[in-house]
Design a protein around this motif. Structure first.
Motif, short mmCIF file in Angstrom:
data_model
loop_
_atom_site.label_atom_id
_atom_site.label_comp_id
_atom_site.label_asym_id
_atom_site.label_seq_id
_atom_site.Cartn_x
_atom_site.Cartn_y
_atom_site.Cartn_z
N VAL A 168 0.84 -1.18 0.00
CA VAL A 168 0.00 0.00 0.00
C VAL A 168 0.88 1.24 0.00
O VAL A 168 1.94 1.26 0.64
CB VAL A 168 -0.93 -0.01 1.23
N PRO A 169 0.52 2.30 -0.77
CA PRO A 169 1.41 3.47 -0.90
C PRO A 169 1.70 4.18 0.42
O PRO A 169 2.77 4.70 0.62
CB PRO A 169 0.66 4.38 -1.86
N GLY A 183 -10.66 7.38 8.15
CA GLY A 183 -10.82 6.51 7.00
C GLY A 183 -9.67 5.56 6.75
O GLY A 183 -9.57 4.99 5.66
N SER A 184 -8.78 5.38 7.73
CA SER A 184 -7.69 4.42 7.60
C SER A 184 -8.12 3.06 8.15
O SER A 184 -9.08 2.95 8.91
CB SER A 184 -6.44 4.91 8.35
N ALA A 185 -7.38 2.01 7.77
CA ALA A 185 -7.58 0.68 8.33
C ALA A 185 -6.44 0.40 9.31
O ALA A 185 -5.32 0.91 9.16
CB ALA A 185 -7.60 -0.37 7.23
N VAL A 186 -6.72 -0.41 10.34
CA VAL A 186 -5.75 -0.71 11.38
C VAL A 186 -5.52 -2.22 11.44
O VAL A 186 -6.48 -3.00 11.50
CB VAL A 186 -6.24 -0.19 12.75
N VAL A 235 -3.00 1.62 7.79
CA VAL A 235 -3.02 1.53 6.34
C VAL A 235 -3.97 2.60 5.82
O VAL A 235 -5.18 2.52 6.05
CB VAL A 235 -3.46 0.12 5.87
N ARG A 236 -3.45 3.59 5.15
CA ARG A 236 -4.27 4.71 4.68
C ARG A 236 -4.82 4.38 3.28
O ARG A 236 -4.13 4.55 2.28
CB ARG A 236 -3.46 6.01 4.66
N VAL A 237 -6.02 3.88 3.28
CA VAL A 237 -6.71 3.50 2.03
C VAL A 237 -8.08 4.19 2.02
O VAL A 237 -9.12 3.57 1.82
CB VAL A 237 -6.86 1.97 1.89
N LYS A 238 -8.07 5.48 2.27
CA LYS A 238 -9.32 6.24 2.35
C LYS A 238 -10.06 6.18 1.02
O LYS A 238 -9.49 6.35 -0.04
CB LYS A 238 -9.03 7.70 2.71
N GLY A 239 -11.34 5.89 1.09
CA GLY A 239 -12.17 5.81 -0.12
C GLY A 239 -13.56 6.32 0.17
O GLY A 239 -13.74 7.38 0.75
#
Length: 511
Positions: free
Chosen positions: A93-94, A112-115, A127-131
């Motif tokens: 992930v970037p 909006g991040s995942a942990v 994990v910053r995968v904001k959508g």
């Protein structure tokens, strides 16, 4: 301690996964959209993936975080810092990092991040995968122009900053972030061009934004009321726009831009009164056309502000100012009217404002029909019923049309409000009342500032160089200097228009 402060833990993660998960579940009690997904890795290690449904890009989370995480679990081994190894080397992930404080983890989840949590690990992988679903870039609906870019800002601040970067391809464009709102944690960016904008104005905006103590910010209007110089003035001291090209033009003039997450409207300042009368078409069309449109707007500004008051003053006190035939015509029209001119005008003005508001609030197709047909039917019926005279209907109609020529809604509604005290003064003192109201308004304008800059800069105080873009718009090749009030580096171009011999028409010497 408040309930909010008690609900958010202040400690750090522990080695036991179950305790960490239970702590976060207690924080997000009765939050059905918060997902806790238990995992068992290949090497037998227990883990948990936590995210808020609808705020993350699930496909990116699965492809770039979850799958590499499971596949790389055997590589973790007895690594002393498996979370850091995942974040820096194994996840594709970037954007990912690690946190240990529970308050930071809760904040990242709500953003909006995942942990990712693992057993026997006191660090969390963020994990910053904001959508999530946000409106795409569309055409501006509030600032329509015939010529020029059609794209508009959206509610996503990242898209808005990207739209600005498309226009301003320079590292001199700086964006300083801040979080405002105890509950909403709204992201606010203050953007400016370094070495062009005045650093004192930039710092003033940042200080006022950081000093805001409020539970939530849902629109840029919240920020506007906190940072303006004169909160009790009806005149706007900041300009808002949803057009990236307009925002870029303001940056190039040395102004400061404030972007707020969740709204397509960005704020800019400092501004002057004259700027609120300018439109983007003034600069995209050739300057002959731009000047014609600008003069038309200034003319109808006076119509929108003074016409009802002057009608009341002349028909009540100064009939000798009108031609005799026109006086007889107005007198014949008002012969059967039971109300004085002030009451007539107030009835029609208030009715017109109500119709305009109804047209905005109703669905688009119905609203247009109501506003147009309502004005026609009510105006004609009122004349036939003898409640108001035909001249008043004409005056109010012209005033309403004139107010629509003002390009900025916040200035247009200010003019609409000022009409009513002017009408009252005209009914009591005639033209002298209108003059008194004008004097008070001008005195008030002379005392206003926008982020410390005089509101009438260019005229009061007078600036010779600024005259090229106030009442008229000079050709682009003649405007080699930026406005004097907001910028340090005033050179907009190295020279003006080059003649066939290579000499500058302007010479770059404009004041």
């Amino acid at each position: 301690m408040s309930n909010k402060e008690a609900a958010i833990p202040t400690g750090k993660l522990v080695l036991e996964l179950d305790r960490n998960v239970q702590t976060l579940q207690d924080v997000f009690t009765d939050c059905a959209d918060v997902i806790f997904r238990q995992l068992t890795l290949v090497n037998g290690t227990k883990a948990c993936l936590i995210y808020i449904g609808g705020l993350v890009e699930t496909k990116e989370l699965s492809d770039n975080a979850l799958r590499p995480f499971i596949e790389a679990s055997t590589a973790l081994g007895d690594e002393s810092s498996p979370a850091k190894l995942l974040s820096e080397s194994l996840l594709s992930v970037p954007s990912s990092t690690t946190f240990t404080r529970l308050a930071d983890i809760v904040s990242e989840l709500t953003e909006g991040s995942a942990v990712l949590l693992m057993d026997q690990c006191a660090e969390a992988v963020i994990v910053r995968v904001k959508g999530g679903s946000r409106r795409s870039v569309e055409q501006s609906t509030t600032e329509v122009s015939i010529r020029g870019p059609k794209e508009a800002f959206t509610e996503d601040i990242q898209k808005n900053t990207a739209l600005l970067r498309f226009k301003m391809k320079t590292p001199q464009l700086k964006m300083v972030s801040a979080l405002v709102g105890e509950q909403t944690k709204t992201t606010v960016y203050v953007a400016y061009l370094k070495d062009v904008a005045d650093e004192q104005i930039v710092q003033k905006v940042l200080e006022r934004i950081r000093a805001i103590q409020i539970d939530g910010v849902l629109e840029s209007g919240y920020i506007e009321e906190f940072i303006e110089d004169h909160p009790f003035s009806p005149f706007p001291q900041l300009q808002y726009t949803e057009r990236p090209d307009t925002a870029a033009a303001m940056l190039l003039e040395g102004r400061v831009i404030v972007l707020v997450d969740g709204t397509p409207f960005v704020l800019s300042g400092p501004i002057t009164f004259w700027q609120l009368m300018h439109s983007s078409e003034d600069y995209y069309e050739r300057y002959f056309i731009g000047n014609l449109l600008r003069w038309l707007r200034y003319s109808f500004l006076f119509v929108a502000l003074y016409l009802p008051a002057l009608y009341i003053a002349v028909t009540t006190f100064h009939q000798d100012m009108l031609p005799t035939s026109l006086v007889f015509s107005i007198a014949a029209a008002r012969e059967a009217i039971p109300f004085p001119a002030l009451i007539e005008a107030l009835i029609m003005e208030i009715s017109f404002e109500a119709l305009r508001e109804a047209g905005i609030r109703l669905p688009k197709v119905i609203g247009q029909a109501v506003s147009i047909l309502g004005a026609l039917v009510i105006g004609q019926s009122a004349v036939e019923a003898g409640i108001v005279s035909a001249p008043v209907v004409i005056v109010v109609s012209l005033t309403g049309i004139a107010s629509f020529t003002i390009p900025r809604f916040n200035l247009a509604i200010t003019v609409r409000m000022l009409r009513f005290p002017l009408m009252l003064l005209a009914s009591m003192f005639g033209v002298y009342g209108v003059v008194m109201g004008t004097v008070w308004t001008v005195i008030h304008l002379c005392g206003l500032t926008s982020l410390g800059v005089p509101y009438l800069t260019g005229v009061a105080p007078f600036r010779k160089g600024d005259q090229k873009d106030i009442l008229i718009r000079a050709p682009w090749w003649a405007m080699s200097r930026r406005p004097s009030f907001s910028s340090r580096n005033r050179n907009r171009m190295k020279n003006g228009r080059l003649s066939q011999g290579g000499d500058s028409k302007d010479g770059g010497k404009s004041p």
